[in-house]
Design a protein around this motif. Structure first.
Motif, PDB file in Angstrom:
ATOM      1  N   ALA A 169      17.672   8.847   0.661  1.00 60.22           N
ATOM      2  CA  ALA A 169      17.952   7.175   0.594  1.00 60.22           C
ATOM      3  C   ALA A 169      17.223   6.710   1.593  1.00 60.22           C
ATOM      4  CB  ALA A 169      19.813   7.359   1.289  1.00 60.22           C
ATOM      5  N   ARG A 170      17.349   5.187   1.362  1.00 60.67           N
ATOM      6  CA  ARG A 170      16.640   4.530   2.420  1.00 60.67           C
ATOM      7  C   ARG A 170      17.171   4.731   3.756  1.00 60.67           C
ATOM      8  NH1 ARG A 170      17.551  -1.181  -0.405  1.00 60.67           N
ATOM      9  NH2 ARG A 170      16.347  -2.020   1.489  1.00 60.67           N
ATOM     10  N   GLY A 171      15.976   4.883   4.624  1.00 62.18           N
ATOM     11  CA  GLY A 171      16.396   5.039   5.845  1.00 62.18           C
ATOM     12  C   GLY A 171      16.663   6.445   6.406  1.00 62.18           C
ATOM     13  N   GLY A 172      16.275   7.424   5.455  1.00 63.86           N
ATOM     14  CA  GLY A 172      16.487   8.788   5.637  1.00 63.86           C
ATOM     15  C   GLY A 172      15.389   9.539   4.918  1.00 63.86           C
ATOM     16  N   ASP A 173      15.905  10.578   4.409  1.00 61.02           N
ATOM     17  CA  ASP A 173      14.813  11.459   3.408  1.00 61.02           C
ATOM     18  C   ASP A 173      14.242  10.557   2.322  1.00 61.02           C
ATOM     19  OD1 ASP A 173      15.260  13.583   5.570  1.00 61.02           O
ATOM     20  OD2 ASP A 173      16.624  14.593   4.272  1.00 61.02           O
ATOM     21  N   HIS A 174      13.021  10.632   2.072  1.00 65.72           N
ATOM     22  CA  HIS A 174      12.494  10.023   0.731  1.00 65.72           C
ATOM     23  C   HIS A 174      11.244  10.760   0.351  1.00 65.72           C
ATOM     24  CE1 HIS A 174      10.861   7.938   4.292  1.00 65.72           C
ATOM     25  NE2 HIS A 174       9.925   7.787   3.526  1.00 65.72           N
ATOM     26  N   VAL A 175      10.760  10.261  -1.022  1.00 65.25           N
ATOM     27  CA  VAL A 175       9.628  10.449  -1.563  1.00 65.25           C
ATOM     28  C   VAL A 175       8.808   9.398  -0.890  1.00 65.25           C
ATOM     29  CG1 VAL A 175       7.992  11.001  -3.494  1.00 65.25           C
ATOM     30  CG2 VAL A 175      10.332  12.045  -3.061  1.00 65.25           C
ATOM     31  N   MET A 176       7.539   9.761  -0.330  1.00 62.57           N
ATOM     32  CA  MET A 176       6.674   8.486   0.236  1.00 62.57           C
ATOM     33  C   MET A 176       5.343   8.684  -0.535  1.00 62.57           C
ATOM     34  SD  MET A 176       6.791   6.241   2.478  1.00 62.57           S
ATOM     35  CE  MET A 176       5.619   5.075   3.026  1.00 62.57           C
ATOM     36  N   PHE A 177       4.976   7.208  -1.356  1.00 66.89           N
ATOM     37  CA  PHE A 177       3.760   7.074  -2.087  1.00 66.89           C
ATOM     38  C   PHE A 177       2.927   6.490  -1.063  1.00 66.89           C
ATOM     39  CE2 PHE A 177       7.414   7.092  -4.910  1.00 66.89           C
ATOM     40  CZ  PHE A 177       7.190   8.320  -5.767  1.00 66.89           C
ATOM     41  N   MET A 178       1.815   6.858  -0.594  1.00 69.05           N
ATOM     42  CA  MET A 178       0.881   6.239   0.217  1.00 69.05           C
ATOM     43  C   MET A 178      -0.590   6.103  -0.472  1.00 69.05           C
ATOM     44  SD  MET A 178       1.861   8.242   3.438  1.00 69.05           S
ATOM     45  CE  MET A 178       1.780   9.807   2.779  1.00 69.05           C
ATOM     46  N   GLY A 179      -0.865   4.733  -0.280  1.00 66.46           N
ATOM     47  CA  GLY A 179      -2.194   4.317  -1.075  1.00 66.46           C
ATOM     48  C   GLY A 179      -2.033   4.406  -2.576  1.00 66.46           C
ATOM     49  N   LEU A 180      -1.067   3.367  -2.714  1.00 66.50           N
ATOM     50  CA  LEU A 180      -0.617   2.981  -4.098  1.00 66.50           C
ATOM     51  C   LEU A 180      -2.105   2.463  -5.152  1.00 66.50           C
ATOM     52  CD1 LEU A 180       2.589   1.132  -3.820  1.00 66.50           C
ATOM     53  CD2 LEU A 180       2.473   3.475  -4.098  1.00 66.50           C
ATOM     54  N   ASN A 181      -1.902   3.020  -6.421  1.00 62.31           N
ATOM     55  CA  ASN A 181      -3.208   2.785  -7.258  1.00 62.31           C
ATOM     56  C   ASN A 181      -2.887   1.417  -7.585  1.00 62.31           C
ATOM     57  OD1 ASN A 181      -4.480   5.329  -6.721  1.00 62.31           O
ATOM     58  ND2 ASN A 181      -2.799   6.390  -8.099  1.00 62.31           N
ATOM     59  N   GLN A 182      -1.624   0.838  -7.814  1.00 65.35           N
ATOM     60  CA  GLN A 182      -1.195  -0.315  -8.194  1.00 65.35           C
ATOM     61  C   GLN A 182      -0.205  -0.645  -7.648  1.00 65.35           C
ATOM     62  OE1 GLN A 182      -1.672  -0.088 -12.365  1.00 65.35           O
ATOM     63  NE2 GLN A 182       0.687  -0.249 -12.616  1.00 65.35           N
ATOM     64  N   GLY A 183       0.530  -1.894  -7.758  1.00 68.27           N
ATOM     65  CA  GLY A 183       1.834  -2.480  -7.044  1.00 68.27           C
ATOM     66  C   GLY A 183       2.832  -2.002  -8.107  1.00 68.27           C
ATOM     67  N   PHE A 184       4.114  -1.828  -7.315  1.00 70.34           N
ATOM     68  CA  PHE A 184       5.195  -1.571  -8.082  1.00 70.34           C
ATOM     69  C   PHE A 184       5.922  -2.874  -8.620  1.00 70.34           C
ATOM     70  CE2 PHE A 184       6.521   2.724  -5.643  1.00 70.34           C
ATOM     71  CZ  PHE A 184       5.526   3.440  -6.172  1.00 70.34           C
ATOM     72  N   ALA A 185       6.039  -2.863  -9.976  1.00 64.88           N
ATOM     73  CA  ALA A 185       6.760  -4.234 -10.470  1.00 64.88           C
ATOM     74  C   ALA A 185       8.188  -3.772 -10.959  1.00 64.88           C
ATOM     75  CB  ALA A 185       5.961  -4.877 -11.655  1.00 64.88           C
ATOM     76  N   GLN A 186       9.100  -4.511 -10.891  1.00 70.48           N
ATOM     77  CA  GLN A 186      10.604  -4.531 -11.219  1.00 70.48           C
ATOM     78  C   GLN A 186      10.385  -3.937 -12.639  1.00 70.48           C
ATOM     79  OE1 GLN A 186      13.297  -4.901  -9.414  1.00 70.48           O
ATOM     80  NE2 GLN A 186      14.726  -4.615 -10.907  1.00 70.48           N
ATOM     81  N   GLY A 187      11.413  -2.730 -12.925  1.00 65.08           N
ATOM     82  CA  GLY A 187      11.215  -2.424 -14.463  1.00 65.08           C
ATOM     83  C   GLY A 187      10.155  -1.304 -14.501  1.00 65.08           C
ATOM     84  N   LYS A 221       0.773  -1.255   0.040  1.00 61.55           N
ATOM     85  CA  LYS A 221       0.045  -0.086  -0.137  1.00 61.55           C
ATOM     86  C   LYS A 221       0.832   1.277  -0.070  1.00 61.55           C
ATOM     87  CE  LYS A 221      -4.080  -2.078   2.408  1.00 61.55           C
ATOM     88  NZ  LYS A 221      -3.993  -3.056   1.732  1.00 61.55           N
ATOM     89  N   ALA A 222       2.194   1.030   0.011  1.00 67.45           N
ATOM     90  CA  ALA A 222       3.225   2.258   0.250  1.00 67.45           C
ATOM     91  C   ALA A 222       4.517   2.062  -0.716  1.00 67.45           C
ATOM     92  CB  ALA A 222       3.354   2.598   1.739  1.00 67.45           C
ATOM     93  N   GLY A 223       4.932   2.872  -1.042  1.00 67.58           N
ATOM     94  CA  GLY A 223       6.507   2.727  -1.626  1.00 67.58           C
ATOM     95  C   GLY A 223       7.182   4.171  -1.451  1.00 67.58           C
ATOM     96  N   ALA A 224       8.582   4.045  -2.036  1.00 72.40           N
ATOM     97  CA  ALA A 224       9.139   5.326  -1.887  1.00 72.40           C
ATOM     98  C   ALA A 224      10.093   5.404  -2.917  1.00 72.40           C
ATOM     99  CB  ALA A 224       9.910   5.179  -0.384  1.00 72.40           C
ATOM    100  N   ALA A 225      10.562   6.791  -3.266  1.00 72.00           N
ATOM    101  CA  ALA A 225      11.526   6.997  -4.270  1.00 72.00           C
ATOM    102  C   ALA A 225      12.809   7.704  -3.446  1.00 72.00           C
ATOM    103  CB  ALA A 225      11.033   7.792  -5.446  1.00 72.00           C
ATOM    104  N   PHE A 226      13.954   7.369  -4.092  1.00 69.51           N
ATOM    105  CA  PHE A 226      15.335   7.801  -3.652  1.00 69.51           C
ATOM    106  C   PHE A 226      16.118   8.297  -4.627  1.00 69.51           C
ATOM    107  CE2 PHE A 226      13.591   3.821  -1.641  1.00 69.51           C
ATOM    108  CZ  PHE A 226      13.426   4.477  -0.323  1.00 69.51           C
ATOM    109  N   PHE A 227      17.060   9.498  -4.264  1.00 70.82           N
ATOM    110  CA  PHE A 227      17.863   9.861  -5.348  1.00 70.82           C
ATOM    111  C   PHE A 227      18.724  11.030  -4.742  1.00 70.82           C
ATOM    112  CE2 PHE A 227      13.346  11.539  -5.521  1.00 70.82           C
ATOM    113  CZ  PHE A 227      13.650  12.942  -5.196  1.00 70.82           C
TER     114      PHE A 227
END
Length: 173
Positions: free
Chosen positions: A102-120, A40-46
């Motif tokens: 980065a993981r474990g620190g600051d990040h962009v959080m996606f909550m209530g995903l419209n669909q799951g994230f798939a590799q690629g 239901k949640a995901g995150a982005a890092f950069f």
């Protein structure tokens, strides 16, 4: 998977991994992840680079991949439990410097995903900066990445982690 398909997928991922930029701000080494297709949640890092002479501030993020997109950080609450917190003021990007999400620190959080994230998969995310304005970034989903950045996730109690009202667990992997 055929060699042609594998080669195309590899070249596509490389093209999306190239830095995005606007004026003095560059986004580099972006990737996103979730704990699986039913998450239901995901995150982005950069990494955000600021080559300009003035400080800037990442103040917002938007994407149609989730019901809510927020800038987040982790904070040790002193009881051995890490809490994820919304950072409404965003993140400072110093002139001539960089800020790493980065993981474990600051990040962009996606909550209530419209669909799951798939590799690629490729996520389109618009980052809003106080001075540079909007920068749209194409972020590849990489569920396999082991980058060693951020904190020791093994010490986090994910069951007690506060993910907000639309919560969900992030994977340790």
């Amino acid at each position: 998977m055929t060699l042609k398909t594998t080669l195309f997928a590899g070249l596509s991922a490389l093209a999306f991994a190239m830095p995005a930029f606007a004026a003095d701000i560059t986004i580099d080494d972006a990737y996103a992840r979730s704990s699986g297709m039913s998450a239901k949640a995901g995150a982005a890092f950069f990494v955000i680079h600021n080559t300009g002479a003035e400080d800037d501030q990442l103040i917002d993020a938007k994407s149609d991949v989730a019901k809510r997109v927020e800038l987040h950080t982790h904070k040790d609450m002193g009881d051995g439990v890490m809490k994820m917190l919304h950072v409404p003021e965003g993140f400072a990007i110093p002139a001539g410097g960089e800020h790493t999400l980065a993981r474990g620190g600051d990040h962009v959080m996606f909550m209530g995903l419209n669909q799951g994230f798939a590799q690629g998969d490729i996520l389109t995310v618009t980052l809003t900066f106080e001075k540079a304005g909007d920068i749209t970034v194409e972020i590849p989903v990489d569920l396999e990445r082991q980058d060693g950045m951020g904190m020791q996730h093994g010490k986090m109690d994910h069951d007690k982690m506060d993910h907000g009202k639309m919560g969900g667990k992030m994977s340790d992997k």
